[in-house]
Structure formats: C-alpha cells, structure tokens
Design an enzyme around this catalytic site. Structure first.
Site, PDB file in Angstrom:
ATOM      1  N   HIS A 254     -15.345  17.416  -7.258  1.00 42.48           N
ATOM      2  CA  HIS A 254     -14.556  16.198  -7.015  1.00 42.48           C
ATOM      3  C   HIS A 254     -13.094  16.530  -7.326  1.00 42.48           C
ATOM      4  O   HIS A 254     -12.785  16.985  -8.433  1.00 42.48           O
ATOM      5  CB  HIS A 254     -15.044  15.052  -7.908  1.00 42.48           C
ATOM      6  CG  HIS A 254     -16.293  14.410  -7.389  1.00 42.48           C
ATOM      7  ND1 HIS A 254     -17.494  15.060  -7.334  1.00 42.48           N
ATOM      8  CD2 HIS A 254     -16.508  13.162  -6.887  1.00 42.48           C
ATOM      9  CE1 HIS A 254     -18.409  14.251  -6.821  1.00 42.48           C
ATOM     10  NE2 HIS A 254     -17.838  13.090  -6.536  1.00 42.48           N
TER      11      HIS A 254
ATOM     12  N   HIS B 231     -22.135  14.886   0.837  1.00 39.99           N
ATOM     13  CA  HIS B 231     -21.649  14.325  -0.432  1.00 39.99           C
ATOM     14  C   HIS B 231     -22.313  12.962  -0.635  1.00 39.99           C
ATOM     15  O   HIS B 231     -21.792  11.924  -0.218  1.00 39.99           O
ATOM     16  CB  HIS B 231     -20.123  14.196  -0.398  1.00 39.99           C
ATOM     17  CG  HIS B 231     -19.518  13.795  -1.709  1.00 39.99           C
ATOM     18  ND1 HIS B 231     -18.385  14.403  -2.246  1.00 39.99           N
ATOM     19  CD2 HIS B 231     -19.871  12.857  -2.617  1.00 39.99           C
ATOM     20  CE1 HIS B 231     -18.076  13.845  -3.402  1.00 39.99           C
ATOM     21  NE2 HIS B 231     -18.966  12.888  -3.645  1.00 39.99           N
TER      22      HIS B 231
ATOM     23  N   GLU C   7      -9.371  12.791  -7.041  1.00 40.74           N
ATOM     24  CA  GLU C   7      -9.992  11.542  -6.612  1.00 40.74           C
ATOM     25  C   GLU C   7      -9.167  10.334  -7.066  1.00 40.74           C
ATOM     26  O   GLU C   7      -9.135   9.295  -6.406  1.00 40.74           O
ATOM     27  CB  GLU C   7     -11.363  11.546  -7.278  1.00 40.74           C
ATOM     28  CG  GLU C   7     -12.255  10.437  -6.965  1.00 40.74           C
ATOM     29  CD  GLU C   7     -13.556  10.596  -7.752  1.00 40.74           C
ATOM     30  OE1 GLU C   7     -13.661  11.499  -8.612  1.00 40.74           O
ATOM     31  OE2 GLU C   7     -14.451   9.783  -7.500  1.00 40.74           O
TER      32      GLU C   7
HETATM   33  P1  IMP Z   1     -26.602  10.530 -10.126  1.00 42.20           P
HETATM   34  O1  IMP Z   1     -25.861  11.741 -10.546  1.00 42.20           O
HETATM   35  O2  IMP Z   1     -27.704  10.798  -9.136  1.00 42.20           O
HETATM   36  O3  IMP Z   1     -27.119   9.738 -11.302  1.00 42.20           O
HETATM   37  O4  IMP Z   1     -25.568   9.601  -9.318  1.00 42.20           O
HETATM   38  C1  IMP Z   1     -24.690   8.693  -9.928  1.00 42.20           C
HETATM   39  C2  IMP Z   1     -23.585   9.382 -10.692  1.00 42.20           C
HETATM   40  O5  IMP Z   1     -22.772  10.112  -9.795  1.00 42.20           O
HETATM   41  C3  IMP Z   1     -22.611   8.431 -11.381  1.00 42.20           C
HETATM   42  O6  IMP Z   1     -23.044   8.084 -12.667  1.00 42.20           O
HETATM   43  C4  IMP Z   1     -21.317   9.242 -11.451  1.00 42.20           C
HETATM   44  O7  IMP Z   1     -21.307  10.081 -12.564  1.00 42.20           O
HETATM   45  C5  IMP Z   1     -21.429  10.116 -10.220  1.00 42.20           C
HETATM   46  N1  IMP Z   1     -20.591   9.592  -9.128  1.00 42.20           N
HETATM   47  C6  IMP Z   1     -20.970   8.806  -8.109  1.00 42.20           C
HETATM   48  N2  IMP Z   1     -19.937   8.557  -7.291  1.00 42.20           N
HETATM   49  C7  IMP Z   1     -18.891   9.207  -7.814  1.00 42.20           C
HETATM   50  C8  IMP Z   1     -17.536   9.348  -7.404  1.00 42.20           C
HETATM   51  O8  IMP Z   1     -17.060   8.822  -6.397  1.00 42.20           O
HETATM   52  N3  IMP Z   1     -16.746  10.086  -8.234  1.00 42.20           N
HETATM   53  C9  IMP Z   1     -17.202  10.706  -9.345  1.00 42.20           C
HETATM   54  N4  IMP Z   1     -18.465  10.610  -9.730  1.00 42.20           N
HETATM   55  C10 IMP Z   1     -19.297   9.870  -8.977  1.00 42.20           C
HETATM   56 ZN    ZN Z   2     -18.714  11.622  -5.263  1.00 41.41          ZN
END
Ligand code: IMP
Ligand code: ZN
Length: 345
Positions: free
Chosen positions: A208, A18, A211
């Site tokens: 998710h 994750h 959360e």
């Molecule tokens: P990406 O999808 O590679 O751009 O990674 C960042 C994105 O992952 C963020 O903009 C969120 O939408 C999502 N994200 C990262 N951490 C979390 C979390 O703990 N909960 C929900 N969404 C997350």
């Molecule tokens: Zn996450």
C-alpha cells in the site's frame, strides 16, 4: 452510447489483484452469519445491516479501520464463519466474471475457535479450494497474498513471511506478501528486513503506497521504492520525483481502486479526477483496476470497469487491451498466464 452497449463488463473475463478478504464480504453474507449466531445465542453484536446499512459506502479513514477491529472481526471469529464468508467472497467474484483473483488477508489467530495464524491461513485456503471446485466457479482461479499490518512488530512481520513461505510450498496457493493497515500508524522502515527475507525466498511483494498524506512522506516512499516491490496499491499522494521513479520501473503493477478512493474521500474530487486518468496510458507501469473492499464500498469489479469507460472514455479495444495487460503482473506462474491469455478477450 453504442460503445457502452457492446461491452458487457460482467461477462468480460477480468483480473482482480487487490481485494482484502474481510473487506470483500458482502453485507448480506455478514447478515446471514449474524442470524445463525444470534439464533444460537452466540453473539450480542447488532445486525450488520443496522451497523452497515445497505447503500452506505461513505466510510473514510477514520471510520473504516474501526469497522473491522470493533465489529467485523468479532463476527467472523470462528471456523464456520470464516469458511462461510471466504466461500461467499470467492463466489461473488466468480459471479462478477473474475477469471483470476488474488485475495489478500492478514493472518489472525481465532482463540475461541482454537485456530492459530497458520490454522487461519489453512482454513482460508481450504474454503477457497472447496468453492473453486464448485461448477459455477470453475473459470476462476484464486491465489492468496498474506498481509503484514503496519501496526505489526518486526517479529509479527517475520511470522507473516514465514507463513507465506510455508503455504507457498507444494503450490498451496500463497504467492506473496502485502503491507496494509491504517496509513496513519506505524513506521514502514521497521519492515525492511522482513520484506527482504520474503524476496530472498521468492515471494512476490505488493505494498500500500501513498494511500494517505500520513503515509506519503518522502522518507516512507523512498524506503518502499528501495524494496523494489512488484506492485504498488493506491499510489495517490505521490510527488513528481517519485512518479518519475515509478515510470522508470518497467513492469511494476499499479493496483488502482477508484470507488474506494472516491467514497473514502482519499482523493480530491470524484471519478473523473482519479489518478487512473493520469497513469493508464503511461508506458512502463501496468495499471490494474481493483476493488479493495467491495463489501464496504459496494462496487464490484465489473462496475469499476464501467466507471472507467464512463469517466475516462476508453475505447473498447483500449479496455480489453488494458485488462489483458494485467496478466503480466499477476503473482501466479506462467501456466496461469497462458490460461488467462487464452480466455481473456
Ligand atoms: P483482512 O486482512 O482479510 O482481515 O482484511 C481487512 C483488513 O485489510 C483491514 O483490517 C485492514 O487492515 C486492511 N485493509 C483493507 N482495506 C485497506 C486499505 O484500503 N488500506 C489499508 N489497509 C486496508
Ligand atoms: Zn487495500
């Protein structure tokens, strides 16, 4: 303690399941990208080391999501920065002793770079493959999960599923889908047909789950459980009845993210209060410690295992056994499982 001395968590081969790609970019890497753009007159953004000072990890649900939408996505907005940051993330996990990594990312078009969502996924996969080919990362194998954002429309969710299907073909590295994003937004029941479509074409599913209180209504949790996901992420605000349901799902993976949950104050109390303590011994589900966003919360996977030993007093054999159990819930095929069983202590 003798025990703590005899387990070196960095050299222990580990599984990370994750990890959000953009959230896993180190501040140093963001800074390097910013420096190049600044020198070329390509950005007006402030230095990442000013926006996100080293050592600051106390982002909560209100400050965390805007960090991406209003800052990091404006910095990582073209092919060179995407390639540089993806390679850096893969290298960081390899250096931390991760033997198998499932990165996840939300496909996003980069109009300035002429990349559509498919172009984005192709660029990420290419950067991963190039970095893995480097000698220092040869024990690391990486797969990609494509994320649906809770704010997406059903059409956008179908697009993610279709991209996942496209890039899973010919073993290009995509293994499944995820549902992520701001837990205070969206109604997950909208995505039921897209998740069903993903499963119908053989993609794995991780979600998710509970959360935040806002994403833990019985209606939402029941909807998600009815999808029969392969794995759940976070699993925090879970009512007793739903816990019993999870326990009955033999082989379901639980991706638990200690530092993220503590730093973002998603749980009450500190590490010793984390629900890892409740779940790790339960028969049925398979608990896998994960980092979530190591670039934001600053704790690499080796440190998550160290924290587990420190706060939950697991014995050496319990730690190694738990780490190996994670192999059962990876999304890659049996060949990869065989490889991991050979190299994990
Ligand atoms: P990406 O999808 O590679 O751009 O990674 C960042 C994105 O992952 C963020 O903009 C969120 O939408 C999502 N994200 C990262 N951490 C979390 C979390 O703990 N909960 C929900 N969404 C997350
Ligand atoms: Zn996450």
């Amino acid at each position: 303690m003798a025990q703590e001395q005899d387990l070196d968590f960095k050299s222990m081969p580990k599984i990370e399941l994750h990890a959000h790609l953009t959230g896993s970019i180190s501040r140093q890497c963001l800074h390097e990208i910013w420096e190049v753009k600044k020198a070329a007159g390509e950005t007006d953004l402030e230095d990442p080391l000013v926006v996100m000072p080293l050592g600051r990890h106390d982002y909560d649900l209100t400050t965390f999501f805007p960090l991406f939408s209003s800052y990091i996505y404006n910095l990582i907005n073209d092919a060179p920065s995407l390639e540089h940051s993806t390679k850096s993330v893969v290298r960081d996990f390899a250096t931390d002793g991760v033997a198998y990594l499932e990165l996840r990312t939300t496909p996003r078009a980069m109009p300035a770079a002429g990349l559509d969502k498919a172009g984005y996924v192709a660029a990420v996969l290419q950067a991963i493959a190039q970095e893995e080919a480097q000698t220092q990362t040869q024990t690391l194998h990486t797969r990609l999960i494509l994320s649906i954002d809770r704010r997406n429309t059903l059409a956008e969710a179908y697009e993610v599923v279709s991209l996942a299907k496209q890039f899973r073909a010919q073993d290009q590295g995509v293994v499944g889908i995820d549902l992520c994003g701001d837990p205070t937004k969206g109604d997950v029941s909208l995505f039921t047909p897209a998740v069903k479509e993903a499963q119908a074409v053989g993609l794995k599913v991780t979600i998710h789950f509970a959360e935040a209180e806002a994403s833990a209504s019985l209606a939402e949790l029941s909807t998600i459980m009815s999808w029969m996901p392969d794995r759940l992420g976070h699993v925090i605000h879970v009512p007793e009845g739903v816990k019993r349901q999870i326990e009955a799902q033999t082989g379901i993976g639980l991706e638990l993210c200690l530092s993220c949950n503590v730093h973002a104050k998603m749980i009450v109390g500190s590490f010793e209060a984390h629900h890892f303590g409740e779940w790790w011994r339960v028969d049925g589900p398979v608990v896998v410690p994960c980092t979530d966003d190591v670039g934001i919360f600053g704790s690499p996977l080796s440190n998550e295992w160290r924290l587990i030993q420190e706060h939950f007093r697991l014995q050496r054999e319990e730690i190694l056994g738990l780490a190996r159990k994670g192999i059962d819930v990876i999304f890659a095929d049996d060949d990869e499982k065989v490889r991991l069983r050979e190299i994990m202590w």
